[in-house]
Write a protein that holds these residues in place. Structure first.
Motif, PDB file in Angstrom:
ATOM      1  N   ASP A 405       0.819  -1.212   0.000  1.00 38.14           N
ATOM      2  CA  ASP A 405       0.000   0.000   0.000  1.00 38.14           C
ATOM      3  C   ASP A 405       0.848   1.255   0.000  1.00 38.14           C
ATOM      4  N   ARG A 406       2.080   1.160   0.481  1.00 35.92           N
ATOM      5  CA  ARG A 406       2.986   2.303   0.504  1.00 35.92           C
ATOM      6  C   ARG A 406       4.417   1.812   0.354  1.00 35.92           C
ATOM      7  N   ARG A 407       5.347   2.749   0.266  1.00 33.32           N
ATOM      8  CA  ARG A 407       6.708   2.402  -0.153  1.00 33.32           C
ATOM      9  C   ARG A 407       7.725   2.333   0.992  1.00 33.32           C
ATOM     10  N   VAL A 408       7.369   2.729   2.199  1.00 32.77           N
ATOM     11  CA  VAL A 408       8.255   2.597   3.356  1.00 32.77           C
ATOM     12  C   VAL A 408       7.585   1.674   4.358  1.00 32.77           C
ATOM     13  N   ILE A 472      14.434  -2.761  -0.491  1.00 34.80           N
ATOM     14  CA  ILE A 472      15.778  -2.654   0.063  1.00 34.80           C
ATOM     15  C   ILE A 472      15.697  -2.587   1.581  1.00 34.80           C
ATOM     16  N   ASP A 473      16.487  -3.412   2.253  1.00 37.78           N
ATOM     17  CA  ASP A 473      16.541  -3.453   3.712  1.00 37.78           C
ATOM     18  C   ASP A 473      17.547  -2.415   4.197  1.00 37.78           C
ATOM     19  N   GLU A 474      17.049  -1.283   4.733  1.00 40.28           N
ATOM     20  CA  GLU A 474      17.915  -0.221   5.254  1.00 40.28           C
ATOM     21  C   GLU A 474      17.303   0.337   6.531  1.00 40.28           C
ATOM     22  N   PRO A 475      17.655  -0.236   7.685  1.00 45.53           N
ATOM     23  CA  PRO A 475      17.054   0.191   8.963  1.00 45.53           C
ATOM     24  C   PRO A 475      17.244   1.675   9.263  1.00 45.53           C
ATOM     25  N   GLU A 476      18.366   2.270   8.813  1.00 50.40           N
ATOM     26  CA  GLU A 476      18.654   3.671   9.137  1.00 50.40           C
ATOM     27  C   GLU A 476      18.244   4.624   8.012  1.00 50.40           C
ATOM     28  N   CYS A 477      17.502   4.150   7.057  1.00 52.05           N
ATOM     29  CA  CYS A 477      17.136   4.970   5.899  1.00 52.05           C
ATOM     30  C   CYS A 477      16.202   6.111   6.318  1.00 52.05           C
ATOM     31  N   ASP A 478      16.555   7.358   5.955  1.00 55.34           N
ATOM     32  CA  ASP A 478      15.667   8.483   6.260  1.00 55.34           C
ATOM     33  C   ASP A 478      14.716   8.734   5.088  1.00 55.34           C
ATOM     34  N   GLU A 479      13.798   9.667   5.270  1.00 55.46           N
ATOM     35  CA  GLU A 479      12.771   9.939   4.254  1.00 55.46           C
ATOM     36  C   GLU A 479      13.391  10.395   2.931  1.00 55.46           C
ATOM     37  N   ASP A 480      14.435  11.216   3.018  1.00 55.14           N
ATOM     38  CA  ASP A 480      15.071  11.729   1.804  1.00 55.14           C
ATOM     39  C   ASP A 480      15.669  10.593   0.980  1.00 55.14           C
ATOM     40  N   ARG A 481      16.417   9.712   1.630  1.00 58.88           N
ATOM     41  CA  ARG A 481      17.026   8.608   0.898  1.00 58.88           C
ATOM     42  C   ARG A 481      15.956   7.666   0.362  1.00 58.88           C
ATOM     43  N   ALA A 482      14.930   7.377   1.177  1.00 62.93           N
ATOM     44  CA  ALA A 482      13.866   6.486   0.715  1.00 62.93           C
ATOM     45  C   ALA A 482      13.178   7.065  -0.518  1.00 62.93           C
ATOM     46  N   MET A 483      12.898   8.362  -0.466  1.00 56.63           N
ATOM     47  CA  MET A 483      12.236   8.998  -1.605  1.00 56.63           C
ATOM     48  C   MET A 483      13.129   8.978  -2.844  1.00 56.63           C
ATOM     49  N   THR A 484      14.434   9.194  -2.655  1.00 61.75           N
ATOM     50  CA  THR A 484      15.358   9.165  -3.786  1.00 61.75           C
ATOM     51  C   THR A 484      15.402   7.776  -4.419  1.00 61.75           C
ATOM     52  N   LEU A 485      15.472   6.739  -3.591  1.00 61.59           N
ATOM     53  CA  LEU A 485      15.520   5.368  -4.099  1.00 61.59           C
ATOM     54  C   LEU A 485      14.278   5.035  -4.924  1.00 61.59           C
ATOM     55  N   VAL A 486      13.116   5.428  -4.441  1.00 56.27           N
ATOM     56  CA  VAL A 486      11.863   5.085  -5.113  1.00 56.27           C
ATOM     57  C   VAL A 486      11.640   5.952  -6.353  1.00 56.27           C
ATOM     58  N   LEU A 487      11.811   7.272  -6.215  1.00 53.94           N
ATOM     59  CA  LEU A 487      11.561   8.187  -7.323  1.00 53.94           C
ATOM     60  C   LEU A 487      12.500   7.903  -8.495  1.00 53.94           C
ATOM     61  N   SER A 488      13.725   7.493  -8.192  1.00 46.17           N
ATOM     62  CA  SER A 488      14.703   7.247  -9.254  1.00 46.17           C
ATOM     63  C   SER A 488      14.529   5.877  -9.904  1.00 46.17           C
ATOM     64  N   ARG A 490      15.365   3.027  -8.366  1.00 44.76           N
ATOM     65  CA  ARG A 490      16.358   2.078  -7.851  1.00 44.76           C
ATOM     66  C   ARG A 490      15.715   0.981  -7.018  1.00 44.76           C
ATOM     67  N   ALA A 491      14.580   1.254  -6.425  1.00 46.44           N
ATOM     68  CA  ALA A 491      13.884   0.284  -5.592  1.00 46.44           C
ATOM     69  C   ALA A 491      12.387   0.548  -5.652  1.00 46.44           C
ATOM     70  N   ASP A 492      11.604  -0.481  -5.334  1.00 51.15           N
ATOM     71  CA  ASP A 492      10.152  -0.305  -5.248  1.00 51.15           C
ATOM     72  C   ASP A 492       9.732   0.155  -3.865  1.00 51.15           C
ATOM     73  N   ALA A 493      10.507  -0.240  -2.828  1.00 50.69           N
ATOM     74  CA  ALA A 493      10.151   0.114  -1.463  1.00 50.69           C
ATOM     75  C   ALA A 493      11.378  -0.050  -0.583  1.00 50.69           C
ATOM     76  N   VAL A 494      11.273   0.460   0.641  1.00 51.17           N
ATOM     77  CA  VAL A 494      12.365   0.408   1.619  1.00 51.17           C
ATOM     78  C   VAL A 494      11.826  -0.181   2.914  1.00 51.17           C
ATOM     79  N   LEU A 495      12.565  -1.115   3.485  1.00 54.35           N
ATOM     80  CA  LEU A 495      12.237  -1.701   4.797  1.00 54.35           C
ATOM     81  C   LEU A 495      13.107  -1.034   5.843  1.00 54.35           C
ATOM     82  N   ARG A 496      12.437  -0.444   6.861  1.00 50.01           N
ATOM     83  CA  ARG A 496      13.193   0.239   7.910  1.00 50.01           C
ATOM     84  C   ARG A 496      13.028  -0.487   9.240  1.00 50.01           C
TER      85      ARG A 496
END
Length: 496
Positions: A405-408, A472-488, A490-496
């Protein structure tokens, strides 16, 4: 202090000028194997920040840029008939021969003695107190000292590149991408050019492609053992044809132009005894970050400063030089690695992405969205508008159809997925292929392990080449990095 310099490129010449000017009683001899008026290569490019730093030590670069160089603010990326821009990247470029001439004049005026058509090796310079090796990426000095002694390691890029000039005009740094017709379907078939104006009616024009495309296009016939001098004229004419629609039928100009694979050089130590190395002789970073001449000039400044501060202790001077420059160079090489990896995979990106996302993916290869927006808010806003139009929600709030339902995601929100272990020297495609073996119905993978770049490249392999969603499994991922990964993409979603 008697100082010998091997190599009359920009770094060696600037060091000669600074040492002769600033070290009391110094006698400085520079030995260059080529003629004074010879320059292999075409233009050199610098960021505004680099220009300011060098100008504080010597004004030759700024004066040459003012007299005959070209300056610009925006980077442009062209693909599939569209051009994306990223402003706020102040840069300038100048003909290499013009910069060399200015630095030669500056060194002579400071009292240095320049010897051209005079190759030297360290064994012939025993009566000097200090020897500075500025003899380039194929440094004979580095070879004579020994890679084991200096702790040298090499990384060779997979992409092929060749360096030309062109009489096509460009407003600033421009990256052109095109698909060559008539090649087999099992190769990417994509060529890219790094182009920027350098003055004198010329522009630098560096072409890259993957090895399979290079071979399929018949560009592999030039004998690698050909002595320096001749250019690969067959490739020159073939690339003129491939890029003709983008450069209006302009000509490419060779200067010892032949294909190669970029080699990144790292070294634990930059000196041995009374010999110090600078620039490409001891470290390199991919040319897509415009770093070669920049780093050599900055090395020259730091080494001269260190010898001024420690005139009676060469070892202390060399250690001080390394203490200043090694961390700075490590940061540049770290930033260059994701940029280099982009050029090793751009054929995939060209076919997978629409132009807007292709451009944002390029701009964000070393910068997150927030830093891009600080330089050029429109560059990010344009990509966000395109995403909103396609998905009906901002990147992190949009759904992955049939999966999320969402990307983070929090840990307790992870759906059933196949885990892919990145890194450990495993190629991204091999890691995905191995993880998916026996899971033919898998719709998503979770990419864990390795470095952040390892995870990005493995996630891209999964979603762009193997057709499964990538988290992508990134426990320390902040909103900026998560948004960059998805918008670009590079990934469909981020697991924090």
């Amino acid at each position: 202090m008697r100082i010998a310099i091997i190599g009359g490129g920009p770094g060696g010449l600037l060091f000669a000028a600074l040492a002769a000017r600033n070290i009391p009683g110094a006698h400085v001899d520079l030995f260059e194997r080529n003629r004074a008026d010879e320059a292999f290569g075409f233009g050199v490019v610098f960021s505004n920040a680099t220009q300011s730093g060098v100008d504080a030590a010597d004004s030759a670069l700024r004066e040459t840029l003012d007299a005959s160089g070209v300056r610009w603010d925006a980077i442009r990326v062209t693909a599939k008939g569209e051009t994306m821009t990223f402003a706020g990247n102040g840069m300038g470029a100048v003909l290499r021969k013009d910069l060399l001439a200015a630095l030669q004049q500056r060194a002579v005026a400071a009292g240095a003695h320049l010897h051209f058509s005079a190759p030297q090796c360290i064994d012939e310079l025993g009566d000097y107190d200090v020897i500075v090796a500025a003899d380039g990426a194929n440094s004979q000095t580095r070879a004579a000292i020994g890679d084991d002694t200096l702790g040298v390691t090499y990384e060779t890029a997979a992409a092929k590149f060749i360096w030309f000039a062109t009489d096509a005009p460009f407003e600033g740094l421009t990256f052109l991408h095109t698909h060559a017709e008539g090649l087999p379907d099992d190769v990417a078939g994509v060529f890219a050019a790094h182009a920027y104006p350098i003055g004198g009616g010329l522009s630098t024009f560096i072409v890259e492609t993957d090895e399979d495309t290079w071979r399929a296009a018949g560009l592999d016939a030039f004998a690698p053992a050909t002595p320096p001098g001749p250019s690969d004229e067959h490739s020159q004419h073939r690339l003129e044809q491939i890029f003709a629609p983008l450069i209006g039928g302009a000509h490419l100009i060779g200067n010892n132009s032949r294909w190669g694979n970029f080699r990144t050089i790292h070294a634990r130590s930059w000196h041995r005894g009374n010999v110090a190395l600078l620039g490409d002789a001891v470290h390199t970073a991919h040319f897509s970050v415009g770093s070669g001449t920049k780093m050599s000039l900055e090395d020259a400044i730091a080494l001269a400063d260190a010898l001024v501060a420690h005139p009676d202790d060469v070892e202390a001077a060399f250690l001080a030089y390394e203490g200043v420059r090694q961390p700075q160079v490590a940061r540049i090489q770290g930033a260059a690695r994701p940029s280099l990896s982009w050029w090793e995979n751009f054929g995939t990106y060209f076919h997978a992405f629409e132009p807007w996302q292709f451009g944002f993916h390029f701009f964000s290869r070393a910068l997150p969205a927030a830093k891009i927006a600080r330089r050029d808010p429109d560059a990010v806003d344009r990509a966000l508008r395109q995403w909103q139009n396609r998905h009906g929600a901002p990147p992190l709030e949009s759904a992955v159809t049939g999966l999320l339902d969402r990307r983070v995601l929090d840990r307790d929100q992870l759906p059933p997925v196949v885990t892919v272990a990145a890194g450990d020297g495993i190629r991204p495609d091999d890691a995905v292929r191995e993880a998916l073996a026996g899971h033919a119905d898998a719709s998503a993978v979770l990419v864990t392990g390795g470095s952040a770049l390892d995870r990005q490249l493995t996630a891209e392999a999964a979603r762009l080449r193997h057709g499964v969603a990538a988290i992508i499994d990134e426990p320390e991922c902040d909103e900026d990095r998560a948004m960059t990964l998805v918008l670009s993409g590079r990934a469909d979603a981020v697991l924090r």
